[in-house]
Scaffold this motif. Structure first.
Motif, PDB file in Angstrom:
ATOM      1  N   LEU A   1     -13.647  -8.886 -15.598  1.00 62.87           N
ATOM      2  CA  LEU A   1     -13.165  -7.692 -16.287  1.00 62.87           C
ATOM      3  C   LEU A   1     -13.152  -7.905 -17.792  1.00 62.87           C
ATOM      4  CD1 LEU A   1     -10.191  -6.668 -13.960  1.00 62.87           C
ATOM      5  CD2 LEU A   1     -12.471  -5.646 -14.068  1.00 62.87           C
ATOM      6  N   TRP A   2     -12.744  -9.101 -18.212  1.00 66.99           N
ATOM      7  CA  TRP A   2     -12.710  -9.408 -19.639  1.00 66.99           C
ATOM      8  C   TRP A   2     -14.114  -9.328 -20.235  1.00 66.99           C
ATOM      9  CZ3 TRP A   2     -15.231 -13.421 -22.109  1.00 66.99           C
ATOM     10  CH2 TRP A   2     -14.879 -13.632 -23.448  1.00 66.99           C
ATOM     11  N   ALA A   3     -15.090  -9.929 -19.567  1.00 63.01           N
ATOM     12  CA  ALA A   3     -16.462  -9.900 -20.076  1.00 63.01           C
ATOM     13  C   ALA A   3     -17.000  -8.479 -20.120  1.00 63.01           C
ATOM     14  CB  ALA A   3     -17.351 -10.779 -19.214  1.00 63.01           C
ATOM     15  N   ALA A   4     -16.642  -7.663 -19.141  1.00 62.67           N
ATOM     16  CA  ALA A   4     -17.073  -6.267 -19.156  1.00 62.67           C
ATOM     17  C   ALA A   4     -16.489  -5.529 -20.355  1.00 62.67           C
ATOM     18  CB  ALA A   4     -16.660  -5.577 -17.858  1.00 62.67           C
ATOM     19  N   ASP A   5     -15.240  -5.839 -20.704  1.00 60.61           N
ATOM     20  CA  ASP A   5     -14.629  -5.227 -21.894  1.00 60.61           C
ATOM     21  C   ASP A   5     -15.375  -5.632 -23.165  1.00 60.61           C
ATOM     22  OD1 ASP A   5     -12.690  -3.973 -20.391  1.00 60.61           O
ATOM     23  OD2 ASP A   5     -11.133  -5.462 -20.802  1.00 60.61           O
TER      24      ASP A   5
END
Length: 315
Positions: free
Chosen positions: A86-90
């Motif tokens: 999720l962090w990388a997608a952000d």
């Protein structure tokens, strides 16, 4: 061919000379730099004393002092998700919003190696290695600032007036007390200890039951009702979900075991409108707002992720 842009991820608590040098180096390789200010959703603490707007103001002033013209560097907040995917997608979404989907991206300030996970999280991006500045880290800088010692030379001149003003605020007084309490709590624990805590998530009639902390650590912040267990103890029965990110707790690595339902009478809590709680992530202690939102997703369907992953924001 479109000129590349660079993305620099970190906490910058606060920005220091190595951060400025990194942006200057990135600007030699790219037309623009996006600085993503990590942990933007977390409350003030000894680990994260400054809000995202405050860090952007300090960092921007330091860059202007170094001769960087306006428009070449963009700042955006980046929440801690405690989930690597999720962090990388952000990160990817922020870069696409600022630079457009077709711009080649150089990723700077990323401490992990170019592993399979790295390539999976940022397909098509290139890593831009930056020269290391030895002996500089924000942890030592925060220690000096929150104990009233002289600031090291690594603090840019443009950042010093902001820190001087912040030192006159009630927030600084609270953080100094928290620093002392965290250091005392750590000193009282066995070396290398991994703690456990019990928490409860109770929802009823569009409200969530929360406890307001009154100790020096996290004073005034909301938390899910419960307690940290003494060293060596763990919960007697399995929880609905476990949150065990190694840096989620301020004092020591701590696994949060969370049950759904009313907390035992020994752990007082009061109802807070759920919409208000969800809208105020920086009113929560440690990662309790993240736990709340992830568990709400599980309650609404699909079940929570029992092993949240690792957000990657440094500094």
């Amino acid at each position: 061919m479109t000129a590349p842009a660079a993305v620099f991820v970190g906490r910058f608590q606060p920005p220091h000379r190595a951060h400025v040098a990194t942006v200057l180096y990135a600007l030699e390789q790219a037309g623009r730099v996006l600085v993503l200010l990590g942990s933007a959703n977390l409350a003030r603490s000894v680990r994260n004393p400054f809000s995202a707007p405050e860090r952007a103001a300090m960092f921007g002033a330091a860059l202007r002092e170094a001769g960087v013209r306006r428009g070449r560097v963009t700042f955006r907040p980046l929440p801690d998700r405690f989930d690597a995917e999720l962090w990388a997608a952000d990160v990817r979404a922020a870069a696409a919003e600022v630079f457009g989907p077709e711009t080649p991206i150089l990723l700077v300030g990323f401490e992990k190696d170019a592993s399979t996970a790295y390539l999976r999280w940022f397909p098509g991006w290139e890593r831009l290695p930056v020269p290391l500045v030895p002996g500089l880290n924000a942890t030592d800088l925060r220690a000096a600032f929150l104990t009233g010692r002289p600031l090291p030379d690594s603090v840019p001149g443009a950042v010093r007036p902001f820190l001087a003003r912040f030192a006159l605020t009630p927030a600084y007084a609270r953080l100094r007390a928290e620093w002392q309490a965290v250091e005392a709590a750590r000193a009282g624990l066995p070396p290398g200890v991994h703690l456990h805590e019990e928490r409860w998530l109770h929802l009823r009639e569009e409200a969530v039951w929360l406890h307001t902390r009154r100790s020096a650590i996290g004073n005034g912040l909301w938390e899910l009702p419960g307690r940290v267990l003494p060293p060596g103890e763990s919960p007697a029965f399995p929880a609905h979900a476990v949150f065990d990110h190694p840096a989620r707790a301020l004092v020591a690595p701590t696994a949060a075991h969370v049950w759904l339902g009313p907390p035992p009478a020994a752990f007082p809590a009061r109802p807070v409108p759920l919409a208000r709680a969800l809208a105020l992530p920086r009113r929560f202690f440690e990662d309790h707002h993240v736990m709340l939102t992830r568990l709400l997703g599980g309650v609404s369907g699909g079940g929570p992720d029992p092993k949240p992953g690792v957000p990657h924001t440094a500094g």
